[in-house]
Structure formats: C-alpha cells, structure tokens
Design a protein around this motif. Structure first.
Motif, short mmCIF file in Angstrom:
data_model
loop_
_atom_site.label_atom_id
_atom_site.label_comp_id
_atom_site.label_asym_id
_atom_site.label_seq_id
_atom_site.Cartn_x
_atom_site.Cartn_y
_atom_site.Cartn_z
N ALA A 158 1.09 -1.02 0.16
CA ALA A 158 -0.13 0.04 -0.09
C ALA A 158 0.90 1.14 -0.07
O ALA A 158 1.46 1.65 0.97
CB ALA A 158 -0.94 -0.16 1.26
N VAL A 159 1.08 1.88 -1.21
CA VAL A 159 2.34 3.07 -1.53
C VAL A 159 1.66 4.16 -1.40
O VAL A 159 1.06 4.54 -2.05
CB VAL A 159 2.63 2.43 -2.76
CG1 VAL A 159 4.00 3.51 -2.75
CG2 VAL A 159 3.46 1.16 -3.02
N ASN A 160 1.66 4.70 -0.11
CA ASN A 160 1.25 5.87 0.39
C ASN A 160 1.96 7.07 -0.17
O ASN A 160 1.22 8.17 -0.14
CB ASN A 160 1.01 6.01 2.04
CG ASN A 160 2.52 5.67 2.70
OD1 ASN A 160 3.00 4.47 2.53
ND2 ASN A 160 2.86 6.34 3.59
N GLY A 161 2.87 7.12 -0.33
CA GLY A 161 4.06 8.11 -0.80
C GLY A 161 5.20 7.68 -1.56
O GLY A 161 5.05 6.52 -2.22
N VAL A 162 6.04 8.29 -1.40
CA VAL A 162 7.51 7.91 -2.33
C VAL A 162 7.85 6.55 -1.87
O VAL A 162 8.06 6.48 -0.71
CB VAL A 162 8.35 9.07 -2.42
CG1 VAL A 162 9.01 9.24 -1.09
CG2 VAL A 162 9.54 8.93 -3.38
N ALA A 163 8.44 5.83 -3.06
CA ALA A 163 8.92 4.63 -2.69
C ALA A 163 10.41 4.69 -3.66
O ALA A 163 10.41 4.79 -4.94
CB ALA A 163 8.22 3.39 -3.28
N ALA A 164 11.21 4.79 -2.86
CA ALA A 164 12.80 5.25 -3.70
C ALA A 164 13.85 4.12 -3.24
O ALA A 164 13.68 3.60 -2.05
CB ALA A 164 13.31 6.62 -2.93
N GLY A 165 14.52 3.85 -4.21
CA GLY A 165 15.74 2.73 -4.01
C GLY A 165 15.05 1.43 -3.59
O GLY A 165 14.25 1.00 -4.21
N ALA A 166 15.72 0.94 -2.36
CA ALA A 166 15.21 -0.31 -2.10
C ALA A 166 13.94 -0.24 -1.48
O ALA A 166 13.17 -1.41 -1.44
CB ALA A 166 16.16 -0.95 -0.72
N GLY A 167 13.34 0.96 -1.35
CA GLY A 167 11.97 0.98 -0.99
C GLY A 167 11.08 0.82 -2.23
O GLY A 167 9.87 0.10 -2.30
N MET A 168 11.63 0.83 -3.48
CA MET A 168 10.94 0.59 -4.66
C MET A 168 10.90 -0.95 -4.78
O MET A 168 10.18 -1.76 -5.30
CB MET A 168 11.36 1.48 -5.70
CG MET A 168 10.72 0.75 -6.98
SD MET A 168 11.19 2.01 -8.42
CE MET A 168 10.62 1.09 -9.92
N SER A 169 12.10 -1.15 -4.47
CA SER A 169 12.18 -3.03 -4.64
C SER A 169 11.37 -3.50 -3.75
O SER A 169 10.88 -4.80 -4.04
CB SER A 169 13.70 -3.42 -4.08
OG SER A 169 14.74 -2.60 -4.84
N LEU A 170 11.30 -3.06 -2.47
CA LEU A 170 10.28 -3.79 -1.38
C LEU A 170 8.80 -3.73 -2.26
O LEU A 170 8.23 -4.87 -2.02
CB LEU A 170 10.12 -2.82 -0.20
CG LEU A 170 9.24 -3.40 0.91
CD1 LEU A 170 9.49 -4.87 1.27
CD2 LEU A 170 9.03 -2.66 2.07
N ALA A 171 8.40 -2.81 -2.65
CA ALA A 171 7.22 -2.61 -3.34
C ALA A 171 6.94 -3.63 -4.60
O ALA A 171 6.01 -4.38 -4.89
CB ALA A 171 6.95 -1.20 -4.00
N LEU A 172 8.21 -3.73 -5.40
CA LEU A 172 8.16 -4.51 -6.55
C LEU A 172 8.04 -6.06 -5.96
O LEU A 172 7.54 -6.62 -6.81
CB LEU A 172 9.42 -4.23 -7.28
CG LEU A 172 9.74 -3.01 -7.89
CD1 LEU A 172 10.81 -2.86 -8.74
CD2 LEU A 172 8.25 -2.77 -8.89
N ALA A 173 8.47 -6.20 -4.91
CA ALA A 173 8.59 -7.83 -4.47
C ALA A 173 7.00 -8.23 -4.03
O ALA A 173 6.85 -9.49 -3.77
CB ALA A 173 9.52 -8.02 -3.30
#
Ligand code: T3D
Length: 257
Positions: free
Chosen positions: A100-115
C-alpha cells in the motif's frame, strides 16, 4: 515486539507499517529485520489471509538510510545479510502481499514494493530508482521483478535514468495495480486487502507459485506442475464451497483452506 514496524491485524489482514517517518521510513538493519520477521510471522499465522506493507507518515520507504552506511560498509554483505532475507520472506509467502504505497518509494523502498504481489498507490505516491543517483545498481531483487512487470527496455530506461515515476505513469506501465485518491487511500487499500482476504487463499498461493515457476520451467514440467497444483486446489474446502455455492446460486464463503 517490533522496534521499527507496527504490526496489527485488521480482520484477516496483517498490516505491517514501516515506522521511521522522520527518515521517510529509510531502511536500517533493524527495519530490514523487523519487516522480514513480520512477514514470516504473518505467513505462518493461520488467521492471516492477506498481508499489507505500508509506510507511516508521508512516504512508503526511501530505501537504505544513507546516514547509516559509510565507506567501510561492505554493501555485498549488507544485501546478503539484511535485504535478501527480507525479500525472500515475501517471495516465499503463499498469501497475497499488497504494497500500500502511500507516498514515495525510492531505492530499496521501490524494490520492496516490487517484491509484493499487488501495488495499490495513492495518487500522491511515486517510484524513484534512486540507486543511480548515488552511483549504485538497483538491488534487493529490483532488476529481477522490474523487467517482468514492464519489459526489458523500459526496465533499463527506468534504472539508468532514475527519473521520478508518478502514480499515473506507474499505472500505465503496469507497476501499479490501482491508483486511488490520497484522501481515501487507507479505506481503499483496506477494502482491496479485505477482498483478497476473503478469497480462496490456498488457490492464490498455488497461482503465485505456478506463475513464478513459469519463468524457469520448461513446458512439460510446467504442465505436470499444473496437474499437481490442481489436485491440491481441488481437494480444498474452498473448491467444494465454490461449487456448492454456484449450484445453490449464493455467494461463496471461502475459509482459506
Ligand atoms: O548496503 C547498502 O546500503 C546497499 C543498499 C542500497 C539500497 C538503496 O536503497 S540505495 C538508495 C538509497 N536511497 C536514496 O538514495 C533516496 C534518498 N532520498 C531521496 O532521494 C529523497 O529524500 C526522496 C526522493 C525519497 C524524497 O524527497 P523529498 O523531497 O520528498 O524529501 P527529502 O526532503 O529529501 O527528505 C525528507 C527527510 O528524510 C530529510 O531529512 P531532514 O532534512 O528532514 O532531516 C532526508 O534527509 C531524509 N531522508 C530521505 N531519504 C533518506 C533520508 N535519510 C536517510 N536515508 C535516506 N534514504
């Protein structure tokens, strides 16, 4: 129980909230460990039929805490010991996992969302392949998942250029399952998770497993996998309930087993 995540049950959904809002939920070793432990325990808990990962405050996750590493850090070891086990907990999980991506997802934060299996984005959210801006390579499974979602050429473009990707663009590219208004984000994410939690959980797990294996398995082996999965699914309570409900012209009540 956790130092850096909030873990709570909402009906049959486990909510895992990354909780370092002052740093936009940047990863420390403790946060990697807490996310991994929380996902593992939700995956094992029979009461849990869907898992949501989200961020506290205005961001989803800004990736590695850049104040927590220095020139002595062995990034290879950091990945092996911290990030990879966290990503593998999600990869192994047989229940639906929703970012549930409430705001920016950057770097490994984006990786977490992609997983995760699904990405519900606020219209204020964005993805940033921030790695290139600090001279790094997308990691934590990022380049494993990204081309499967958007294709090789687009994955290369996003990884190399590192431009901010708006929520609408994520939807267009297939990076977002859905984009919802920021004002109703929590309710919409909860409703989406609730919908998944009410579905036949065992069949969802088998769908996840089969789809993943389609990238690695030859056709003959894959067809055998189809047969094995369908045997398991057909022996479940939820299959029987689905058929019975159809015959009785009523809504099925799936139990997740
Ligand atoms: O071993 C290893 O480490 C390998 C693993 C690497 C994996 C990675 O994730 S590498 C990539 C690391 N992440 C980044 O490079 C992203 C850095 N952050 C940003 O680019 C921006 O902050 C954002 C695009 C995410 C958001 O921008 P904005 O303008 O909305 O917010 P901001 O003002 O930049 O940040 C707000 C605060 O959060 C600020 O602190 P302050 O000034 O209010 O005290 C900022 O320093 C802090 N913050 C944001 N991201 C991080 C961070 N602090 C530490 N680490 C961060 N990643």
């Amino acid at each position: 129980m956790f130092e850096t995540v909030i873990y709570e049950m909402r009906d049959s959904t486990a909510w895992i909230t990354l909780n370092r809002p002052d740093k936009l939920n940047a990863f420390t070793a403790q946060l990697n460990k807490d996310v991994a432990t929380a996902v593992r325990s939700a995956a094992k808990d029979k009461e849990v039929r869907a898992i949501v990962i989200t961020g506290a405050g205005r961001a989803f996750c800004s990736g590695q805490d850049l104040g927590d590493v220095d020139e002595t850090t062995d990034y290879g070891d950091v990945l092996r010991n911290r990030y990879n086990p966290m990503i593998m907990e999600i990869e192994k999980c047989e229940k639906p996992v929703i970012a549930a991506v409430n705001g920016v997802a950057a770097g490994a934060g984006m990786s977490l969302a992609l997983a995760c299996d699904f990405r519900v984005l606020s219209n204020k959210a964005s993805f940033v392949q921030a790695f290139i801006h600090v001279g790094l390579v997308p990691d934590a499974g990022n380049l494993y998942y990204l081309p499967k979602l958007v294709g090789h050429a687009k994955a290369l473009e996003l990884a190399v250029l590192g431009e901010k990707i708006s929520a609408e663009e994520c939807l267009r590219l297939g990076l977002a399952t859905k984009v919802v208004a920021a004002e109703s984000f929590s309710d919409e994410a909860e409703a989406f998770a609730g919908r998944l939690a009410a579905m036949p959980t065992k069949a969802i797990g088998l769908i996840k497993r089969n789809l993943k294996s389609s990238w690695e398995t030859g056709m003959a082996d894959f067809l055998e996998r189809d047969a094995q999965s369908q045997r398991i699914a057909s022996q479940s309570h939820d299959h029987k309930e689905g058929v019975q409900a159809f015959m009785e012209k009523r809504k099925p009540e799936f139990q997740g087993f």
